[in-house]
Design a protein around this motif. Structure first.
Motif, PDB file in Angstrom:
ATOM      1  N   ARG A   1      17.555   5.134  48.321  1.00  0.00           N
ATOM      2  CA  ARG A   1      18.541   4.992  49.402  1.00  0.00           C
ATOM      3  C   ARG A   1      19.881   5.659  48.999  1.00  0.00           C
ATOM      4  N   GLU A   2      20.285   5.558  47.719  1.00  0.00           N
ATOM      5  CA  GLU A   2      21.552   6.179  47.262  1.00  0.00           C
ATOM      6  C   GLU A   2      21.453   7.697  47.314  1.00  0.00           C
ATOM      7  N   VAL A   3      20.213   8.244  47.064  1.00  0.00           N
ATOM      8  CA  VAL A   3      20.032   9.694  47.124  1.00  0.00           C
ATOM      9  C   VAL A   3      20.334  10.205  48.526  1.00  0.00           C
ATOM     10  N   ASP A   4      19.814   9.507  49.556  1.00  0.00           N
ATOM     11  CA  ASP A   4      20.062   9.946  50.937  1.00  0.00           C
ATOM     12  C   ASP A   4      21.569   9.954  51.239  1.00  0.00           C
ATOM     13  N   THR A   5      22.276   8.879  50.832  1.00  0.00           N
ATOM     14  CA  THR A   5      23.716   8.783  51.119  1.00  0.00           C
ATOM     15  C   THR A   5      24.504   9.881  50.405  1.00  0.00           C
ATOM     16  N   LEU A   6      24.217  10.109  49.119  1.00  0.00           N
ATOM     17  CA  LEU A   6      24.966  11.104  48.337  1.00  0.00           C
ATOM     18  C   LEU A   6      24.700  12.515  48.840  1.00  0.00           C
ATOM     19  N   ARG A   7      23.432  12.799  49.230  1.00  0.00           N
ATOM     20  CA  ARG A   7      23.134  14.142  49.737  1.00  0.00           C
ATOM     21  C   ARG A   7      23.930  14.450  50.990  1.00  0.00           C
ATOM     22  N   LYS A   8      24.004  13.491  51.941  1.00  0.00           N
ATOM     23  CA  LYS A   8      24.787  13.720  53.160  1.00  0.00           C
ATOM     24  C   LYS A   8      26.271  13.882  52.838  1.00  0.00           C
ATOM     25  N   ARG A   9      26.825  13.059  51.933  1.00  0.00           N
ATOM     26  CA  ARG A   9      28.256  13.124  51.575  1.00  0.00           C
ATOM     27  C   ARG A   9      28.601  14.454  50.903  1.00  0.00           C
ATOM     28  N   LEU A  10      27.728  14.915  49.986  1.00  0.00           N
ATOM     29  CA  LEU A  10      27.990  16.167  49.294  1.00  0.00           C
ATOM     30  C   LEU A  10      27.863  17.361  50.228  1.00  0.00           C
ATOM     31  N   THR A  11      26.961  17.269  51.227  1.00  0.00           N
ATOM     32  CA  THR A  11      26.849  18.353  52.209  1.00  0.00           C
ATOM     33  C   THR A  11      28.150  18.487  52.996  1.00  0.00           C
ATOM     34  N   ASP A  12      28.721  17.335  53.433  1.00  0.00           N
ATOM     35  CA  ASP A  12      30.001  17.352  54.157  1.00  0.00           C
ATOM     36  C   ASP A  12      31.110  17.901  53.262  1.00  0.00           C
ATOM     37  N   ILE A  13      31.119  17.538  51.998  1.00  0.00           N
ATOM     38  CA  ILE A  13      32.175  18.007  51.067  1.00  0.00           C
ATOM     39  C   ILE A  13      32.096  19.516  50.901  1.00  0.00           C
TER      40      ILE A  13
END
Length: 867
Positions: A353-365
C-alpha cells in the motif's frame, strides 16, 4: 580722486547700465548676481588690464552665449585732471582716453592706457587705491598701509615724524654686532673669551687637585713603608709559633693511633657477640615455626573434607537447573518463529500500500520539478526585468524632455505657402493657406520649386541643453546595450515573458514545497525502494485472504506468546545463574582448602628439614656456649679502649689542633699582608716618579697665569659690550617713542571712529607697519587675530575709513566696499552708518550691497538701484 560715473555694456550679466556717484556716500543696491560686484571689478580692470589681455579673469567678463566684447566707460577727476576713460576687451577691442581738464586731449590704444596710468601716478597714490578698495570676501583683512606715501605725508603733518638717524643707528648696530647677535647672544671675541674661561678655570682646578694628589701620594708612600716593616717582624713571629704548634700536634698523634686500634678491637668483639646472639635467636625461632606448622596441617585436613562434600551437592543441583533452562529456550524459539512469520506478512501488506502512495507522490513531484526547470531556463535566458523596463521608460522620458527643451530653445520657422508654387521644408511639403512650424535644431532645407534652395543652420544652442541631451542619449544607449534590446517595446515583451515564467516558478515551487513537506527528495526515493523490497512480488501472496486487522491480531497474539516464553526463559536463566554462582563458590572454597592443605604440609616439611640440618652443624648447647664466650671478650676489650681514650683526652688534642690552625692562618695572612704592602709601596713609588716627570707644579703655575690673563681680558671686553648695549637700548627707546608719536594721529583717528561702535572705553595698539595689533575695551586687551569675525571686520574697515579722513581730499581716493559688514549685527550696523555718514562729508564712499536696508540710516547718502 573722485569717481563721477561708470557705464558697463555687455559686461557679465549687465547689458547696459550707468551708475552716477555722488561726492559723498553712494549706495549701489540690487539683488544677487545683478552685477554689483561687476562695477567693482570693472574699475580695477580698467586700470590693470590692456584691451588686448586674454587673461581668464578678462574672458570671464564676456556674457555667456553672446559673441560680444565687454565694455566699460569711466568718468573721474584726479588732481587737476578730469577724464573720460573707455575700454572694450575680446571682440573689437579698443582703448580711448579723453582729457577734459586742464587741457583738452584725446588719445587711443596703448598710448591712452599708458597716459592714464601716468596721470594716476602723478595725482594719486596707487597703493592708497588698493588699500581703500575692499573686494567681496576680503572685509576681515587689514589693509597694507606701511608703504602708502600719502598716509605718511598726512601723519607727518599731523604728528612728529621720526628723525633720520639711520647712519648713527647703523654704526651703533655695527658696533653692537661685534659683541652680540641680533637676538642678544654673545658673539666674536667676547663669546670666545666667555667660552674659554670655564675651560681655563677647570684646567687650573684640575692641576691644583693633581698637585694635592701628589702630596697625598708622598704621605701614603711613607705610611705604606712603615706598615711593610711592621708586617715583616710579625711574619717572623708567626713562623716560630707555627713550628711550636705543629710539634705539639705531632706528639699527640701517637696517643690517637693507639686509641683508634683499641676502638677497632672492641668494635670487632661487639660484632662477634652480635653474630652469636643472632644464631641462637634464629634456632629458637625455627623450633617455634615447626610446632606452628604441625598445627596448621591438622586444621587444613579438616577444612578440606568439609568443602569437598559441599561441592558435590552443588554440582548435582546445577545439572537439574540446566535441563530446565534448555526446555524453556526451545519453547521461546518456537514462539519467536510464529511471531516473525506474522510480522513479515503484515509488513508485506503495508509495504504494497505504501508503494502505491509513494509512486503517485513522486510522479507529481517530478511533474512540478519539470515545470520549475522550464521556468528557470526561461528566466535565465531573459535578463530584462520589470524594474529594468521601468528604468528604461524613465530614460526615454528624460531623452524626450531634453529633446523638447533643445527644440524649445531653438529658433522656430513658421511657413505659409501663399501661391501655387510648391514649397517644401526639410522634405515636408507646405500646404497652401495653412501655417507649419519647424524647429531649427539641425541644418534645415527650404526648397521653393524652381525659385530658390535655402539652407537654414541653427545657432549655437545653450551648452547646458546640449549636455543634457547628450547625457540622456548616452544613458539610454548604455541601458539598451546592457539589456540587449533595441526598443522599449522589445524590452517590455521580454519582461512580460520573464514575469510569466517567474509566476510559474513561484507556483511550481510552492506546490513542490507542499508535496515534499518536511521530507527529503532523496529520502522519498529511498523510502520507495525500501517499500518495494519489503512488498516483494505481488503474485507471491493473495492479500484478499487475510485482512490487515487479522494480521495485526495474529502479530499481537504471537508477540504475547513470545513475551511469556521469554519471561520463563529469564526466570530459568536467573535460577541457573544463582545455582552456578553457588557451585562456583563451592569450587573456589574447595580449591582454596586444597591449596592451604598443600602449603601447610610443604611448610612443615621444609622447616623440619632445616631444623635437622642446623642441629647437625651446631647443636643448641654449642650456640649458647659461643654467645657466653663472645660476651666476655667484648667486656675485656671495651675496658682497654676506655683506658686509651682517657689517656688521649688528657692530652687535650682539640686545643692543640686549634692552636696549630690559628698559627697556619696567621702565617698565611701575614704573608699576604706583606705582599700587599710591598705592592702598594711599589705602585706609589711609580706614581710619584710619573707625576714628578710631568712637572705638575710648573704646569699649575702656567695655568694660574693663563687664567688671570683670560679673566682680565674678559672683564675689559664685557665693560665695552655693556656700554654699547646700553647705548643701543637708549637709542632704540628714543626711536620707539618717536614712532609712537608718529602713528598717534592714525591711532587717534581709529579710536575716534571706533568709539561710535565700541564705546568710550576703546583703545587700540598700532604697530610700526600701521596695523592694528590688539584692541583694549574697558581694560581688557585681546589680540586682533583672537577677536570675533564681526569685530575684526569692523576694525579693519574703520582703519581704511581713518586713512580716508587723514589723507587730503585732493590726493585721496574713494573708499569702495563690496558687500561689507556681513558679520555685523543690527546695533553695530547702526553705529557704522553714523561713521560712514561722517566720513562721507570729506571723502567719497561707494557701497555695493544686496541689502540696502542695512545702510538706510547713513546721512547724506545717495542710492542707485540696479535691476
Amino acid at each position: 580722486m573722485r569717481l563721477h560715473s561708470i557705464r558697463l555694456i555687455d559686461y557679465r550679466a549687465i547689458s547696459d547700465a550707468t551708475v552716477d556717484f555722488s561726492s559723498g556716500v553712494t549706495i549701489v543696491e540690487g539683488p544677487n548676481e545683478v552685477g554689483k560686484s561687476s562695477i567693482h571689478q570693472a574699475i580695477t580692470q580698467l586700470r590693470e588690464d590692456k584691451d588686448s589681455s586674454r587673461k581668464a579673469s578678462v574672458k570671464d567678463t564676456q556674457p555667456v552665449g553672446s559673441d560680444v566684447g565687454p565694455r566699460v566707460n569711466l568718468h573721474l577727476s584726479t588732481g587737476d585732471y578730469e577724464l573720460r576713460y573707455s575700454k572694450r576687451w575680446i571682440k573689437q577691442p579698443f582703448t580711448e582716453l579723453s582729457i577734459l581738464k586742464p587741457v583738452s586731449e584725446q588719445l587711443s590704444g596703448n598710448e591712452a592706457h599708458e597716459r592714464f596710468l601716468a596721470i594716476l601716478d602723478e595725482t594719486v597714490d596707487v597703493d592708497l587705491l588698493d588699500a581703500l578698495d575692499v573686494a567681496q570676501g576680503r572685509s576681515l583683512d587689514q589693509a597694507s598701509l606701511a608703504e602708502i606715501k600719502a598716509l605718511h605725508g598726512a601723519l607727518g603733518d599731523a604728528g612728529e615724524e621720526p628723525a633720520d638717524h639711520d647712519a648713527f643707528l647703523d654704526r651703533v648696530e655695527s658696533e653692537y654686532l661685534r659683541f652680540f647677535t641680533a637676538k642678544g647672544k654673545e658673539t666674536g671675541e667676547l663669546r670666545r673669551l666667555t667660552e674659554e674661561l670655564p675651560a681655563a678655570e677647570e684646567q687650573y682646578r684640575d692641576l691644583v687637585a693633581r698637585s694635592a694628589d701628589m702630596d697625598a701620594l708622598v704621605d701614603r708612600h711613607a705610611r705604606a713603608t712603615e706598615r711593610l716593616k711592621g708586617v715583616r717582624a710579625q711574619l717572623e713571629s708567626a713562623v716560630t709559633e707555627r713550628k711550636d704548634a705543629e710539634a705539639a700536634v705531632q706528639a699527640v698523634s701517637g696517643l690517637k693511633a693507639e686509641l683508634d686500634r683499641a676502638l677497632e678491637r672492641a668494635s670487632a668483639a661487639q660484632r662477634e657477640r652480635q653474630r652469636a646472639e643472632e644464631a641462637r635467636d634464629r634456632r629458637q625461632a625455627l623450633i617455634t615455626e615447626v610446632a606452628s606448622a604441625e598445627k596448621a596441617v591438622k586444621t587444613a585436613d579438616a577444612a578440606l573434607e568439609k568443602v569437598t562434600a559441599a561441592q558435590q551437592e552443588e554440582d548435582s543441583t546445577l545439572a537439574e537447573a540446566q535441563k530446565s533452562l534448555e526446555a524453556r529456550q526451545a519453547e521461546l524459539v518456537s514462539a519467536q518463529d510464529q511471531a516473525k512469520s506474522a510480522s513479515a506478512e503484515l509488513a508485506r501488506v503495508r509495504a504494497r500500500r505504501e508503494v502505491d502512495t509513494l509512486r503517485k507522490r513522486l510522479t507529481d513531484i517530478r511533474q512540478q520539478e519539470h515545470r520549475v526547470a522550464e521556468a528557470k531556463a526561461t528566466i535565465g535566458s531573459i535578463t530584462v526585468t520589470a524594474k529594468d523596463v521601468e528604468k528604461l521608460g524613465g530614460l526615454f522620458t528624460e531623452l524626450r524632455i531634453a529633446q523638447n527643451a533643445k527644440t524649445a530653445a531653438a529658433a522656430q520657422i513658421i511657413a505659409r505657402r501663399l501661391g501655387d508654387t510648391a514649397v517644401s521644408i526639410d522634405g515636408t511639403d507646405v500646404p497652401k493657406d495653412s501655417a507649419e512650424e519647424f524647429a531649427v535644431t539641425s541644418d534645415l532645407q527650404i526648397l521653393i520649386d524652381s525659385v530658390v534652395d535655402i539652407t537654414v543652420r541653427p545657432g549655437q544652442s545653450p551648452a547646458e541643453l546640449d549636455r543634457h541631451l547628450e547625457s540622456a542619449q548616452a544613458h539610454l544607449d548604455a541601458e539598451l546595450d546592457r539589456l540587449g534590446v533595441a526598443t522599449l517595446e522589445q524590452a517590455r515583451e521580454r519582461s512580460e515573458v520573464r514575469t510569466d515564467a517567474e509566476a510559474v516558478l513561484a507556483e511550481a515551487t510552492s506546490t513542490l514545497r507542499v508535496l515534499i513537506g518536511d521530507d527529503d527528495r532523496d529520502e522519498l526515493n529511498a523510502a520507495l525502494t525500501r517499500a518495494e523490497h519489503v512488498a516483494g512480488d505481488e503474485s507471491d501472496t493473495n492479500d484478499s485472504v487475510t485482512s490487515i486487522d487479522d494480521l495485526q491480531a495474529r502479530v499481537e497474539a504471537t508477540t504475547a506468546a513470545v513475551d511469556d516464553a521469554s519471561a520463563q526463559v529469564d526466570t530459568a536463566r536467573t535460577a541457573l545463574d544463582r545455582i552456578r554462582a553457588d557451585r562456583d563458590e563451592a569450587r573456589v572454597a574447595a580449591v582454596r582448602a586444597q591449596s592451604t592443605h598443600e602449603q601447610a604440609a610443604t611448610t612443615l616439611q621444609n622447616l623440619s628439614t632445616r631444623l635437622s640440618t642446623d642441629r647437625e652443624s651446631n647443636s643448641d648447647e654449642s650456640l649458647d656456649e659461643a654467645l657466653t664466650a663472645a660476651a666476655a671478650t667484648l667486656t675485656r676489650l671495651e675496658d682497654e679502649a676506655a683506658a686509651a681514650r682517657s689517656e688521649y683526652d688528657a692530652a687535650d688534642p682539640e686545643t692543640l689542633e686549634m692552636r696549630r690552625q690559628n698559627a697556619l692562618q696567621l702565617f698565611e695572612s701575614k704573608q699576604k699582608q706583606q705582599e700587599k704592602d710591598r705592592q702598594e709601596v711599589d705602585q706609589l713609588s711609580a706614581l710619584i716618579e710619573d707625576r714628578a716627570a710631568e712637572g705638575i707644579y710648573d704646569k699649575l703655575k702656567v695655568a694660574e697665569q693663563n687664567l688671570e690673563s683670560i679673566r682680565s681680558r674678559l672683564a675689559r671686553m664685557q665693560r665695552q659690550a655693556n656700554a654699547i648695549r646700553l647705548l643701543r637700548d637708549t637709542v632704540l627707546a628714543h626711536k620707539e617713542e618717536a614712532q609712537r608719536r608718529y602713528v598717534a594721529p592714525f591711532k587717534e583717528a581709529i579710536e575716534k571712529l571706533g568709539r561710535v561702535i565700541f564705546g568710550q572705553g576703546l583703545s587700540v595698539e598700532i604697530s610700526e607697519n600701521l596695523e592694528i595689533v590688539s584692541r583694549t575695551l574697558d581694560g581688557r586687551t585681546v589680540a586682533f587675530d583672537a577677536l570675533s569675525g564681526g569685530t575684526k571686520e569692523q576694525l579693519a574697515l574703520i582703519g581704511r575709513l581713518a586713512v580716508a579722513t587723514l589723507v587730503d581730499g585732493e590726493s585721496g581716493a574713494p573708499v569702495i566696499l563690496d558687500d561689507a559688514f556681513g558679520f555685523s549685527d543690527a546695533q553695530r550696523l547702526a553705529a557704522l552708518n553714523v561713521i560712514l555718514g561722517n566720513v562721507g562729508r570729506t571723502a567719497q564712499v561707494i557701497l555695493l550691497t544686496c541689502q540696502p536696508d542695512r545702510f538706510s540710516s547713513i546721512g547724506g547718502a545717495e542710492t542707485v538701484s540696479l535691476s
